[in-house]
Design an enzyme around this catalytic site. Sequence first.
Site, PDB file in Angstrom:
ATOM      1  N   THR A 145      22.228  43.079  45.566  1.00  0.00           N
ATOM      2  CA  THR A 145      22.128  44.109  44.513  1.00  0.00           C
ATOM      3  C   THR A 145      23.480  44.788  44.314  1.00  0.00           C
ATOM      4  O   THR A 145      23.902  45.025  43.181  1.00  0.00           O
ATOM      5  CB  THR A 145      21.041  45.126  44.894  1.00  0.00           C
ATOM      6  OG1 THR A 145      19.832  44.405  45.131  1.00  0.00           O
ATOM      7  CG2 THR A 145      20.818  46.144  43.812  1.00  0.00           C
ATOM      8  N   GLU A 191      13.425  34.607  53.136  1.00  0.00           N
ATOM      9  CA  GLU A 191      12.874  35.545  54.130  1.00  0.00           C
ATOM     10  C   GLU A 191      12.136  34.791  55.236  1.00  0.00           C
ATOM     11  O   GLU A 191      11.267  33.967  54.946  1.00  0.00           O
ATOM     12  CB  GLU A 191      11.934  36.541  53.452  1.00  0.00           C
ATOM     13  CG  GLU A 191      12.715  37.530  52.584  1.00  0.00           C
ATOM     14  CD  GLU A 191      11.843  38.623  51.981  1.00  0.00           C
ATOM     15  OE1 GLU A 191      10.602  38.520  52.094  1.00  0.00           O
ATOM     16  OE2 GLU A 191      12.405  39.559  51.390  1.00  0.00           O
ATOM     17  N   SER A 244      16.072  48.038  49.816  1.00  0.00           N
ATOM     18  CA  SER A 244      15.732  46.642  49.564  1.00  0.00           C
ATOM     19  C   SER A 244      15.035  46.484  48.214  1.00  0.00           C
ATOM     20  O   SER A 244      14.114  47.235  47.882  1.00  0.00           O
ATOM     21  CB  SER A 244      14.819  46.148  50.688  1.00  0.00           C
ATOM     22  OG  SER A 244      14.545  44.785  50.483  1.00  0.00           O
ATOM     23  N   SER A 245      15.533  45.533  47.458  1.00  0.00           N
ATOM     24  CA  SER A 245      14.896  45.287  46.152  1.00  0.00           C
ATOM     25  C   SER A 245      13.579  44.569  46.427  1.00  0.00           C
ATOM     26  O   SER A 245      13.591  43.486  47.004  1.00  0.00           O
ATOM     27  CB  SER A 245      15.779  44.385  45.285  1.00  0.00           C
ATOM     28  OG  SER A 245      17.098  44.845  45.318  1.00  0.00           O
ATOM     29  N   SER A 283      17.732  39.390  52.598  1.00  0.00           N
ATOM     30  CA  SER A 283      17.571  40.819  52.339  1.00  0.00           C
ATOM     31  C   SER A 283      18.629  41.602  53.100  1.00  0.00           C
ATOM     32  O   SER A 283      18.812  41.407  54.298  1.00  0.00           O
ATOM     33  CB  SER A 283      16.162  41.245  52.763  1.00  0.00           C
ATOM     34  OG  SER A 283      16.046  42.623  52.565  1.00  0.00           O
ATOM     35  N   GLY A 284      19.317  42.465  52.388  1.00  0.00           N
ATOM     36  CA  GLY A 284      20.347  43.290  53.012  1.00  0.00           C
ATOM     37  C   GLY A 284      21.703  42.624  53.028  1.00  0.00           C
ATOM     38  O   GLY A 284      22.671  43.183  53.552  1.00  0.00           O
ATOM     39  N   GLY A 288      16.363  37.156  48.702  1.00  0.00           N
ATOM     40  CA  GLY A 288      16.870  36.008  49.462  1.00  0.00           C
ATOM     41  C   GLY A 288      15.773  35.386  50.315  1.00  0.00           C
ATOM     42  O   GLY A 288      14.637  35.864  50.349  1.00  0.00           O
ATOM     43  N   ASN A 317      16.775  46.492  55.167  1.00  0.00           N
ATOM     44  CA  ASN A 317      17.643  47.095  54.148  1.00  0.00           C
ATOM     45  C   ASN A 317      17.047  48.424  53.718  1.00  0.00           C
ATOM     46  O   ASN A 317      15.872  48.496  53.372  1.00  0.00           O
ATOM     47  CB  ASN A 317      17.743  46.123  52.952  1.00  0.00           C
ATOM     48  CG  ASN A 317      18.698  46.617  51.890  1.00  0.00           C
ATOM     49  OD1 ASN A 317      19.269  47.699  51.993  1.00  0.00           O
ATOM     50  ND2 ASN A 317      18.871  45.806  50.851  1.00  0.00           N
TER      51      ASN A 317
HETATM   52  N1  LIG Z   1      30.218  45.230  49.118  1.00  0.00           N
HETATM   53  C1  LIG Z   1      29.627  46.159  49.858  1.00  0.00           C
HETATM   54  N2  LIG Z   1      30.353  47.207  50.301  1.00  0.00           N
HETATM   55  C2  LIG Z   1      29.809  48.170  51.024  1.00  0.00           C
HETATM   56  N3  LIG Z   1      28.529  48.180  51.381  1.00  0.00           N
HETATM   57  C3  LIG Z   1      27.748  47.150  50.967  1.00  0.00           C
HETATM   58  C4  LIG Z   1      28.265  46.105  50.164  1.00  0.00           C
HETATM   59  N4  LIG Z   1      27.283  45.238  49.920  1.00  0.00           N
HETATM   60  C5  LIG Z   1      26.162  45.753  50.532  1.00  0.00           C
HETATM   61  N5  LIG Z   1      26.443  46.896  51.141  1.00  0.00           N
HETATM   62  C6  LIG Z   1      25.516  47.738  51.927  1.00  0.00           C
HETATM   63  O1  LIG Z   1      24.412  46.947  52.239  1.00  0.00           O
HETATM   64  C7  LIG Z   1      23.211  47.495  51.800  1.00  0.00           C
HETATM   65  C8  LIG Z   1      22.299  46.446  51.344  1.00  0.00           C
HETATM   66  O2  LIG Z   1      22.771  45.844  50.239  1.00  0.00           O
HETATM   67  P1  LIG Z   1      21.855  45.351  49.090  1.00  0.00           P
HETATM   68  O3  LIG Z   1      20.832  46.320  48.774  1.00  0.00           O
HETATM   69  O4  LIG Z   1      22.733  44.903  47.993  1.00  0.00           O
HETATM   70  O5  LIG Z   1      21.200  44.118  49.727  1.00  0.00           O
HETATM   71  P2  LIG Z   1      20.296  43.063  49.038  1.00  0.00           P
HETATM   72  O6  LIG Z   1      20.903  41.730  49.265  1.00  0.00           O
HETATM   73  O7  LIG Z   1      20.078  43.435  47.655  1.00  0.00           O
HETATM   74  O8  LIG Z   1      18.959  43.145  49.820  1.00  0.00           O
HETATM   75  P3  LIG Z   1      17.513  42.966  49.292  1.00  0.00           P
HETATM   76  O9  LIG Z   1      17.276  41.514  49.158  1.00  0.00           O
HETATM   77  O10 LIG Z   1      16.704  43.588  50.304  1.00  0.00           O
HETATM   78  O11 LIG Z   1      17.497  43.678  48.039  1.00  0.00           O
HETATM   79  C9  LIG Z   1      23.603  48.409  50.724  1.00  0.00           C
HETATM   80  O12 LIG Z   1      22.711  49.497  50.631  1.00  0.00           O
HETATM   81  C10 LIG Z   1      25.001  48.875  51.143  1.00  0.00           C
HETATM   82  O13 LIG Z   1      24.882  49.995  51.992  1.00  0.00           O
HETATM   83 MG   LIG Z   2      18.577  43.992  46.618  1.00  0.00          MG
END
Ligand SMILES: Nc1ncnc2c1ncn2[C@@H]1O[C@H](COP(=O)(O)OP(=O)(O)OP(=O)(O)O)[C@@H](O)[C@H]1O
Ligand SMILES: [Mg+2]
Length: 1165
Positions: free
Chosen positions: A115, A392, A163-164, A110-111, A390, A160
């Site tokens: 996404t 956890e 977070s999705s 997560s984070g 992911g 996050n």
């Molecule tokens: N390539 C990137 N460039 C800039 N910021 C990023 C990038 N990837 C992620 N982030 C930052 O990280 C944060 C978390 O990313 P994201 O929501 O995609 O995580 P996640 O893997 O989907 O987590 P979760 O499993 O909780 O959904 C985003 O809100 C963004 O601020």
């Molecule tokens: Mg996500």
Amino acid sequence: MAKMEVKTSLLDNMIGVGDMVLLEPLNEETFINNLKKRFDHSEIYTYIGSVVISVNPYRSLPIYSPEKVEEYRNRNFYELSPHIFALSDEAYRSLRDQDKDQCILITGESGAGKTEASKLVMSYVAAVCGKGAEVNQVKEQLLQSNPVLEAFGNAKTVRNDNSSRFGKYMDIEFDFKGDPLGGVISNYLLEKSRVVKQPRGERNFHVFYQLLSGASEELLNKLKLERDFSKYNYLSLDSAKVNGVDDAANFRTVRNAMQIVGFMDHEAESVLAVVAAVLKLGNIEFKPESRVNGLDESKIKDKNELKEICELTGIDQSVLERAFSFRTVEAKQEKVSTTLNVAQAYYARDALAKNLYSRLFSWLVNRINESIKAQTKVRKKVMGVLDIYGFEIFEDNSFEQFIINYCNEKLQQIFIELTLKEEQEEYIREDIEWTHIDYFNNAIICDLIENNTNGILAMLDEECLRPGTVTDETFLEKLNQVCATHQHFESRMSKCSRFLNDTSLPHSCFRIQHYAGKVLYQVEGFVDKNNDLLYRDLSQAMWKASHALIKSLFPEGNPAKINLKRPPTAGSQFKASVATLMKNLQTKNPNYIRCIKPNDKKAAHIFTEALVCHQIRYLGLLENVRVRRAGYAFRQAYEPCLERYKMLCKQTWPHWKGPARSGVEVLFNELEIPVEEYSFGRSKIFIRNPRTLFKLEDLRKQRLEDLATLIQKIYRGWKCRTHFLLMKKSQIVIAAWYRRYAQQKRYQQTKSSALVIQSYIRGWKARKILRELKHQKRCKEAVTTIAAYWHGTQARRELRRLKEEARNKHAIAVIWAYWLGSKVRREYRKFFRANAGKKIYEFTLQRIRELLGESRPKKARALSCETAMSCGRARLASKLVGRRVTGSQAVQPHPQGLWSSPSFREVQKYFLEMKNKMPSLSPIDKNWPSRPYLFLDSTHKELKRIFHLWRCKKYRDQFTDQQKLIYEEKLEASELFKDKKALYPSSVGQPFQGAYLEINKNPKYKKLKDAIEEKIIIAEVVNKINRANGKSTSRIFLLTNNNLLLADQKSGQIKSEVPLVDVTKVSMSSQNDGFFAVHLKEGSEAASKGDFLFSSDHLIEMATKLYRTTLSQTKQKLNIEISDEFLVQFRQDKVCVKFIQGNQKNGSVPTCKRKNNRLLEVAVP
Ligand SMILES: Nc1ncnc2c1ncn2[C@@H]1O[C@H](COP(=O)(O)OP(=O)(O)OP(=O)(O)O)[C@@H](O)[C@H]1O
Ligand SMILES: [Mg+2]
């Protein structure tokens, strides 16, 4: 202009190594260092072969601009520095060009940025695929589905801020050209517990905050909401605000996105109403109330909230109230209703809220799918993007974490299957030399969880369905019994003595050794969450709602469809959907994005090695690199390989006749690729190093360009040649036409010039001829003039000579005459002087007297006598001398009396000249010389008369008897008709022929001729006038010595015969007509029919001959009456024949008409 950095390989200007395969030496430390080094230089992407490792930068980097999209577009995967776009491009191109369905598996905790990564992939594909209004709309809808789903499915967590809280798999569908057609979204296991409770420092789903912050007052009123978060129990208050997040603005974005995706306004409002209802449900509170039976019963504290919920959803308040207080259990067709205590009421309330929200979320996904689904039924190519939670590992891990981690185990399995195991197996299959690499296969863990007989999920389901008291503890006990021996299962209470003294393992927990690490799960809540129980009373109450959306969310509440079977548990549902997902992914070509979270602080520039190390381990990245390095970077079946690169070698291009493998061998030998760089498998060629592949690709690209150039060249040549031939043909046509035109023009010019020259030459010739002619004419004229003058001169000379000669002759003659006269006189003087003179004189005088008669006056007579005498004397003299006496001789002066007088000389001269001027002897010649002297007028006339009588006599003397007879008849006619009948003068010139019809000769009249014996005097055709009507018929008129006969003209038959003695009279008019009547003696035989009326052209001759014949035969003169009116006896009647003046229109022929009984009118023109 800034110099553009153009890379041709990821090896260029590398920070660390771009591909971990190139890492030397390879261990955890170097791996992490490489990642850190690159991270510090803002290189967040690194490859392991074709897998992309992405480290979350937590800041926005300038590497996703449209220019970057263009840079990575259609470029080879290893050509540029590692990037998520390179992977996206590779996946999109092999989908579009090689027709391989793709899936992009994005994993990480997560984070870590899953996404974001999924959104970057989608936006890249959207940027590079086809364009056009329709395609753009599809793209926009696909992209705009994200904000909607994120609002309802994402929440702020400690890890996050966005977070999705659900798993998402999205299939993007493309047509054969690579244009997007639509998509299908699958969602997995929404974390619905978050609706009713959030851990400290976390928030509920974004949409609640967005609605309260962003909705207008009007909307809030409508939804019976207040803007204040603190008014709602379900919203955690300590972290209601998230730094850098504008909920109000996001609400507008979501509304806008819903509109783009295709939500109707009323649909969006319905959705928000459900959200509001969920929020308000949290505010319903219960209080205990003791019942008579001693049991506690729950009562709603403040029914106002319930009332508003019922108003929002259209549910009968009492129904809902009852559903919160009672629970009906149906068993064996018996309904048993039990009251709910406060705890149960709260449980029911929360269950309803969770269900309502999670079902709303599923409905949203379906509704979005409906909008974005492909409209055509054509075969589609699919690119799946999996953004799933992911691995956890929390402090307190519950049912959700267990489920999530199970899913990640499955994904890892796929990864292992496809990359490690499959790869090794393939090597073996292909008979490629392979040093075995040990890797951990997590199938055993998956089996621990999902095994249908003794898997943890199966145990949980079994426990949930088991009758009797079921608690989380009983479930754990069961696990302890069944899974105790499993090497990945750990529990304090298990039979396995290993963990008996493990204090890190509480009694109420069990631990699983996941591939990514050990996770301790609190067993509390497993049964409830798996059951996911919603009391039937509540679902029935919901079904009764008049709010259509809510009603549709609870189909099981329909009493008509009551299903006593328990609904599938959450665990089994998830297991099934994960199985489907795995099946789906296995059919596609996988592309991996491994997301790594650099720190726990959501901060940029911090790289926590321990955290990263942990992730690297559980993602198995090192193993991944090892496999990659040990094996071959690229493999391909011989046929497609040969097909792809055959243009690089002359022997294989354009067609290779032998087996594909030998073709590839020839090709690689030709290209001089080092033998250690590749191996030949059974059906595939294995290329060890990516660089070799790049080299091949580059050569191919170059060759393709050359070929394209060749094709272009040939095409251009063909085109040019065709164009040239056309131009040439056209030019020939134009030239021909032009030449024709030019020649025509030249010809016209030459022709007109020739005409001009001709005309000039002709003119010149003509003028020359004219000049010559004029010259000739002048010459001729000159000659003529000269000749005339000459002739004139000659003539005048001759005339002068003749005159001279004449004068000489005359003089001689005069002299000779005088001489002769004197000689004669001298000789004959003696005779004349005696008596001759006297006698001559008398004789002459007598003759003259005879000639002149006695009636003339004496003086004239005397003079005439004198003249005659002088004349006679001259004649006599000439006779005497035997030659003609000329005038000059005649007027010679006479020595005596009369002869010597001037008048005598003139008379003498007159006679002598007259002698020479005498006219011809024709009696009709009227010429007579003019009178020279007035005094001789009477002599001149007398002389003319004498001369005429004399010449008439001379003329008559020449006549024969025949002619005499004709003239006698003519004379007779003249005496009868001259000055009496106007017809007469025209008859004078006509000879009287008598027998006009030659009866003797013409055989036609032989009969007639035989009948007549006498001599025929007249034989002529006449018109006999019909007495009755005045019309005429032709008759032959015959006159003989004694008779007058009429015969038919055609037959010659005699019609009438009249003896001449019976003819008494002939009558005719005085006019110029040929009508005449022959009157017959009355009483005679011939007169029985009456008189005859004829018309004839020879009337004068007929009448004359009739008269003469009658006279000679009867000695009586025939009476000829000339009168314009006379009577004719027709039988008994006397008819008057009247001649009148006819008008010209009747013609020039006289016409006869019977007017009445008494009158026959003849019109004479
Ligand atoms: N390539 C990137 N460039 C800039 N910021 C990023 C990038 N990837 C992620 N982030 C930052 O990280 C944060 C978390 O990313 P994201 O929501 O995609 O995580 P996640 O893997 O989907 O987590 P979760 O499993 O909780 O959904 C985003 O809100 C963004 O601020
Ligand atoms: Mg996500």
